[in-house]
Motif scaffolding. Structure first.
Motif, mmCIF file in Angstrom:
data_model
loop_
_atom_site.group_PDB
_atom_site.id
_atom_site.type_symbol
_atom_site.label_atom_id
_atom_site.label_comp_id
_atom_site.label_asym_id
_atom_site.label_seq_id
_atom_site.Cartn_x
_atom_site.Cartn_y
_atom_site.Cartn_z
ATOM 1 N N GLU B 154 0.819 -1.206 0.000
ATOM 2 C CA GLU B 154 0.000 0.000 0.000
ATOM 3 C C GLU B 154 0.861 1.267 0.000
ATOM 4 O O GLU B 154 0.470 2.285 -0.575
ATOM 5 N N VAL B 155 2.025 1.198 0.623
ATOM 6 C CA VAL B 155 2.974 2.324 0.539
ATOM 7 C C VAL B 155 3.293 2.578 -0.940
ATOM 8 O O VAL B 155 3.253 3.718 -1.414
ATOM 9 N N GLU B 156 3.571 1.489 -1.653
ATOM 10 C CA GLU B 156 3.878 1.618 -3.083
ATOM 11 C C GLU B 156 2.670 2.194 -3.845
ATOM 12 O O GLU B 156 2.823 3.056 -4.714
ATOM 13 N N HIS B 157 1.487 1.745 -3.469
ATOM 14 C CA HIS B 157 0.252 2.225 -4.108
ATOM 15 C C HIS B 157 0.087 3.732 -3.876
ATOM 16 O O HIS B 157 -0.264 4.473 -4.807
ATOM 17 N N VAL B 158 0.353 4.190 -2.671
ATOM 18 C CA VAL B 158 0.214 5.629 -2.363
ATOM 19 C C VAL B 158 1.310 6.429 -3.064
ATOM 20 O O VAL B 158 1.044 7.497 -3.621
ATOM 21 N N LEU B 159 2.519 5.905 -3.063
ATOM 22 C CA LEU B 159 3.592 6.621 -3.773
ATOM 23 C C LEU B 159 3.215 6.810 -5.241
ATOM 24 O O LEU B 159 3.402 7.881 -5.812
ATOM 25 N N ALA B 160 2.643 5.779 -5.836
ATOM 26 C CA ALA B 160 2.346 5.817 -7.278
ATOM 27 C C ALA B 160 1.084 6.604 -7.607
ATOM 28 O O ALA B 160 0.996 7.225 -8.671
ATOM 29 N N THR B 161 0.105 6.590 -6.722
ATOM 30 C CA THR B 161 -1.213 7.139 -7.080
ATOM 31 C C THR B 161 -1.708 8.232 -6.135
ATOM 32 O O THR B 161 -2.699 8.891 -6.422
ATOM 33 N N GLN B 162 -1.065 8.423 -5.002
ATOM 34 C CA GLN B 162 -1.497 9.337 -3.931
ATOM 35 C C GLN B 162 -2.905 8.975 -3.421
ATOM 36 O O GLN B 162 -3.618 9.799 -2.846
ATOM 37 N N THR B 163 -3.307 7.740 -3.635
ATOM 38 C CA THR B 163 -4.610 7.265 -3.163
ATOM 39 C C THR B 163 -4.461 5.872 -2.551
ATOM 40 O O THR B 163 -3.438 5.217 -2.725
ATOM 41 N N LEU B 164 -5.518 5.458 -1.877
ATOM 42 C CA LEU B 164 -5.608 4.086 -1.366
ATOM 43 C C LEU B 164 -6.987 3.548 -1.716
ATOM 44 O O LEU B 164 -7.961 4.305 -1.728
ATOM 45 N N ARG B 165 -7.078 2.261 -1.952
ATOM 46 C CA ARG B 165 -8.388 1.628 -2.121
ATOM 47 C C ARG B 165 -8.877 1.194 -0.746
ATOM 48 O O ARG B 165 -8.192 0.453 -0.054
ATOM 49 N N GLN B 166 -10.021 1.680 -0.357
ATOM 50 C CA GLN B 166 -10.492 1.462 1.002
ATOM 51 C C GLN B 166 -11.973 1.125 1.042
ATOM 52 O O GLN B 166 -12.739 1.603 0.207
ATOM 53 N N LYS B 167 -12.338 0.345 2.050
ATOM 54 C CA LYS B 167 -13.742 0.153 2.391
ATOM 55 C C LYS B 167 -13.986 0.924 3.667
ATOM 56 O O LYS B 167 -13.122 0.972 4.531
ATOM 57 N N LYS B 168 -15.157 1.505 3.772
ATOM 58 C CA LYS B 168 -15.406 2.329 4.939
ATOM 59 C C LYS B 168 -15.600 1.477 6.197
ATOM 60 O O LYS B 168 -16.231 0.429 6.150
ATOM 61 N N ALA B 169 -15.030 1.964 7.294
ATOM 62 C CA ALA B 169 -15.168 1.278 8.574
ATOM 63 C C ALA B 169 -16.440 1.759 9.277
ATOM 64 O O ALA B 169 -17.108 2.681 8.828
ATOM 65 N N LYS B 170 -16.747 1.104 10.404
ATOM 66 C CA LYS B 170 -17.898 1.525 11.207
ATOM 67 C C LYS B 170 -17.455 2.605 12.199
ATOM 68 O O LYS B 170 -16.270 2.797 12.429
ATOM 69 N N ASN B 171 -18.441 3.282 12.774
ATOM 70 C CA ASN B 171 -18.170 4.365 13.724
ATOM 71 C C ASN B 171 -18.340 3.903 15.164
ATOM 72 O O ASN B 171 -19.386 3.349 15.527
ATOM 73 N N MET B 172 -17.321 4.139 15.976
ATOM 74 C CA MET B 172 -17.442 3.898 17.420
ATOM 75 C C MET B 172 -17.063 5.198 18.137
ATOM 76 O O MET B 172 -16.179 5.918 17.683
ATOM 77 N N ARG B 173 -17.772 5.485 19.219
ATOM 78 C CA ARG B 173 -17.358 6.641 20.016
ATOM 79 C C ARG B 173 -17.009 6.172 21.414
ATOM 80 O O ARG B 173 -17.752 5.405 22.021
ATOM 81 N N VAL B 174 -15.872 6.641 21.899
ATOM 82 C CA VAL B 174 -15.462 6.383 23.275
ATOM 83 C C VAL B 174 -15.467 7.722 23.996
ATOM 84 O O VAL B 174 -14.692 8.613 23.657
ATOM 85 N N ARG B 175 -16.391 7.868 24.914
ATOM 86 C CA ARG B 175 -16.453 9.111 25.697
ATOM 87 C C ARG B 175 -15.797 8.882 27.048
ATOM 88 O O ARG B 175 -16.097 7.916 27.739
ATOM 89 N N ILE B 176 -14.880 9.760 27.385
ATOM 90 C CA ILE B 176 -14.255 9.700 28.708
ATOM 91 C C ILE B 176 -14.652 10.998 29.406
ATOM 92 O O ILE B 176 -14.285 12.078 28.962
#
Lengths: 203, 477
Positions: B154-176
């Motif tokens: 993925e480092v190579e992918h970002v160097l070459a394209t300045q992008t990453l192929r990603q799937k969106k993660a879920k949202n968690m909130r931790v309140r302290i």
């Protein structure tokens, strides 16, 4: 990337949770500048003692598991450091598939960049495979197209996998080449950003 | 008609960086790519083989940190004794020169640990996407930037394209929420969170930290908290930017200046979670109930308050966990039921991308000075070292006289780098040695084969150095 379609191979059990990438390949093997030759460092501290002698009890040193192509391990396999040396070392050792109940995110991604198939099964299925792997016959079949693992006794376990990742793995596609086909979109994105947030471009 | 539900901070950063979307996978634009010597040589080799250039060298920043020695840095890379480390450092030097990438080599005062350097230079900014071939890239989330570790492909992918192929993660909130007790801070919060959710509890999520105790943290504290997010398995950690963030950024070398600063500020202020946004999972911790926290085992989830005893393996839920706990106790040389403060310490390491910033060094120095004034030094059997996160942190600490306090008490004052956090350089534990460490991983062999690591805050590590065993920092305040 090497394509992965189907694999019939010995499965070796590693019944531990949270096997991290430091254990998969310790730091002293990260100093190279190419991807090859990392098999010697795989699970080094499990395989060898402090004098560098083989630890005969460790599963991958036992003659019946020599040449294992599949590992079955406890929860959260591959946690810790992002080092891609972990999948490189596994592949170099001859492992093409790891089965667990869960994988750490970065390791999981790294597997798909290298044709190493991470398979997530249910806890009881992993447990059954673990037990069967300890028996006399421990050859499993992993079929990516059908999304199944067939245990030594013939039990068939279905696994889920993202369809996009599956397709790329089956074909062994080059991710960079594919993304570069979207070069025009990246150019347009950068132009829009340069207008909206000019300070990004050193203005 | 019902209005669209609100967006989380993560949703907003994600949406602002989608270049294209196909089959549920996005091409995500990357604003900043930080690189170091260990996880890049194969990526540059890949580019070379394919004849591909680096798309945006100006959005890439290189440092040397993982395997540099923490002494004699002024002698330069050619003097590094370990020939493999030397070759890797020389390879990075050649690669950045070939592609025109900004690089702070070993010995440059701006050099240090990637996750200390980029924020310190003002390269890390709110609303950005940031990646690096290092799992602790989550650190940069402290600024309200989506930041995570990637592998070398993925480092190579970002160097070459300045992008990453990603799937969106879920949202968690931790309140302290609430006020911490004295001697408790970001490191204790982070360890308590991991203890709560487990080392895989965050898998598939991006965690946003919120609540009054998080708001009250300095940027250094927020970086510590976000840094350890990966040890809970989450993709990234985030803290929404606020005045603390802007105050930290203002005047830094790469921060926007003049009119651009005002524009940037308006933009950064759009990065917060809408009130009606929905999280997939939410956790609340009471800061006042968190004690100084340490690890007893070989996974960062193996946490206990310093006042507690080492747990028994039988108390764990699954056979795998019981096996891992049994193995951990044996490895750590501890017995179930013993007070953790009975654990005698051989080595103290204050440093790493988790805890090597100026505030960390001040907190540790404060404990050391207090003990020193009471006639106490580093316990005679303890080898204690402080490794500042960057040349600039080291310089500032020296200007404040912190180095003099540490040295007078018997600490070794080193040059910057990752050092004993992962022991790629000569700073390592010997088999069986027990270390009070401000780093992030207590894995088997992490700090040296057979080495035993207890994670804790800088103030707690300083207290352990003086006491010679794990100690409650509250007895030193």
């Amino acid at each position: 990337m090497e394509a992965f379609t189907r694999l019939d191979a010995k499965v070796a059990p590693l019944p531990l949770a949270n096997i991290d990438t430091d254990q998969i390949i310790p730091k002293q093997f990260l100093k190279g500048v190419d991807r090859k030759g990392l098999a010697r460092g795989l699970f080094y501290d499990f395989r060898f003692d402090e004098q560098g002698r083989e630890i005969p009890d460790f599963v991958l040193n036992r003659p019946e598991y020599k040449g294992a192509g599949v590992l079955v391990a406890g929860d959260n396999f591959g946690c810790g450091s992002s080092r891609e040396h972990a999948p490189w070392a596994l592949m170099d050792f001859g492992v093409r598939c790891v089965i667990s109940t869960s994988f750490a995110d970065i390791f999981y991604n790294n597997c798909f960049q290298n044709g190493l198939l991470p398979v997530v099964l249910k806890a009881e299925e992993v447990q059954q495979l673990m037990e069967e792997a300890r028996g006399g016959n421990h050859v499993v079949s992993v079929d990516l197209a059908a999304q199944t693992v067939t245990s030594p006794s013939g039990a068939v376990f279905h696994f889920e996998i993202d369809p996009v990742r599956k397709d790329k793995m089956l074909k062994g596609l080059d991710a960079i080449g594919e993304t570069l086909q979207a070069k025009d979109s990246i150019d347009v994105y950068e132009m829009k950003r340069a207008l909206a947030q000019p300070w990004f471009e050193g203005a | 008609m019902r209005a669209m539900p609100g967006k989380t901070l993560y949703d907003k950063i994600w949406d602002a960086h989608v270049v294209a979307e196909t089959d549920g996978e996005a091409i995500l634009y990357i604003d900043l790519h930080v690189i170091h010597e260990v996880t890049t040589p194969q990526a540059f080799a890949g580019l070379r083989e394919a004849g591909r250039p680096v798309r945006r060298p100006d959005r890439t920043l290189a440092v040397a940190d993982h395997n540099i020695p923490t002494e004699g840095q002024a002698l330069g890379v050619d003097a590094v004794a370990d020939h493999e480390a030397r070759l890797q450092l020389q390879t990075l030097g050649k690669n950045v020169a070939e592609h025109g990438i900004e690089y702070y080599p070993m010995g440059d005062i701006r050099n240090g640990i990637v996750h200390v350097v980029a924020p310190e230079q003002g390269r890390t900014q709110p609303g950005m996407t940031i990646v690096c071939g290092d799992s602790h890239t989550s650190t940069h989330g402290a600024f309200g930037a989506l930041a995570h570790g990637i592998g070398t492909s993925e480092v190579e992918h970002v160097l070459a394209t300045q992008t990453l192929r990603q799937k969106k993660a879920k949202n968690m909130r931790v309140r302290i929420e609430g006020e911490p007790v004295p001697g408790v801070g970001a490191k204790d919060y982070a360890l308590a969170v991991i203890g709560e959710i487990g080392t895989a509890g965050g898998t598939g999520y991006v965690i946003e930290y919120a609540g009054s105790a998080v708001r009250a943290l300095s940027m250094e504290g927020r970086m510590t908290l976000c840094n350890l997010t990966i040890e809970g398995g989450a993709k990234a950690g985030l803290v929404a930017p606020d005045e603390t963030t802007f105050e930290y950024l203002k005047g830094r070398p790469s921060a926007p200046k003049g009119g651009a600063w005002e524009m940037a500020l308006d933009y950064w202020k759009t990065f917060f979670t809408d009130e009606d946004a929905v999280f997939d999972r939410e956790i609340v911790l009471d800061a006042s109930k968190i004690a100084p926290t340490v690890t007893w085992g070989t996974s960062p989830e193996d946490v206990i308050p310093v006042t507690a005893v080492v747990p028994a393996p039988e108390t764990f839920a699954t056979p795998d966990k019981r096996a891992s706990a049994t193995r951990a106790l044996e490895y750590m040389g501890l017995e179930a039921g013993q007070p953790i403060t009975n654990a005698k310490i051989d080595v103290v390491f204050i440093g790493s991308c988790t805890n090597s910033r100026i505030e960390d060094l001040r907190a540790a120095a404060d404990v050391v000075q207090h003990a020193f004034l009471n006639g106490r030094l580093v316990a005679p059997h303890v080898r204690a070292m402080v490794v500042p996160g960057s040349g600039l942190v080291k310089e500032q600490a020296e200007a404040e006289g912190l180095d003099a306090i540490f040295k007078a008490a018997g600490f070794d004052w080193r040059e910057p780098g990752c050092s004993m956090c992962l022991g790629m350089n000569p700073d390592r534990l010997k088999p069986g040695e027990r270390c009070a460490s401000t780093s992030n991983r207590n894995f088997e062999g992490r700090q040296g084969r057979g080495g035993r690591t207890h994670l804790m805050s800088p103030a707690m590590a300083a207290a352990a150095a003086i006491a010679g065993h794990i100690a409650d920092v509250r007895d030193f305040l």
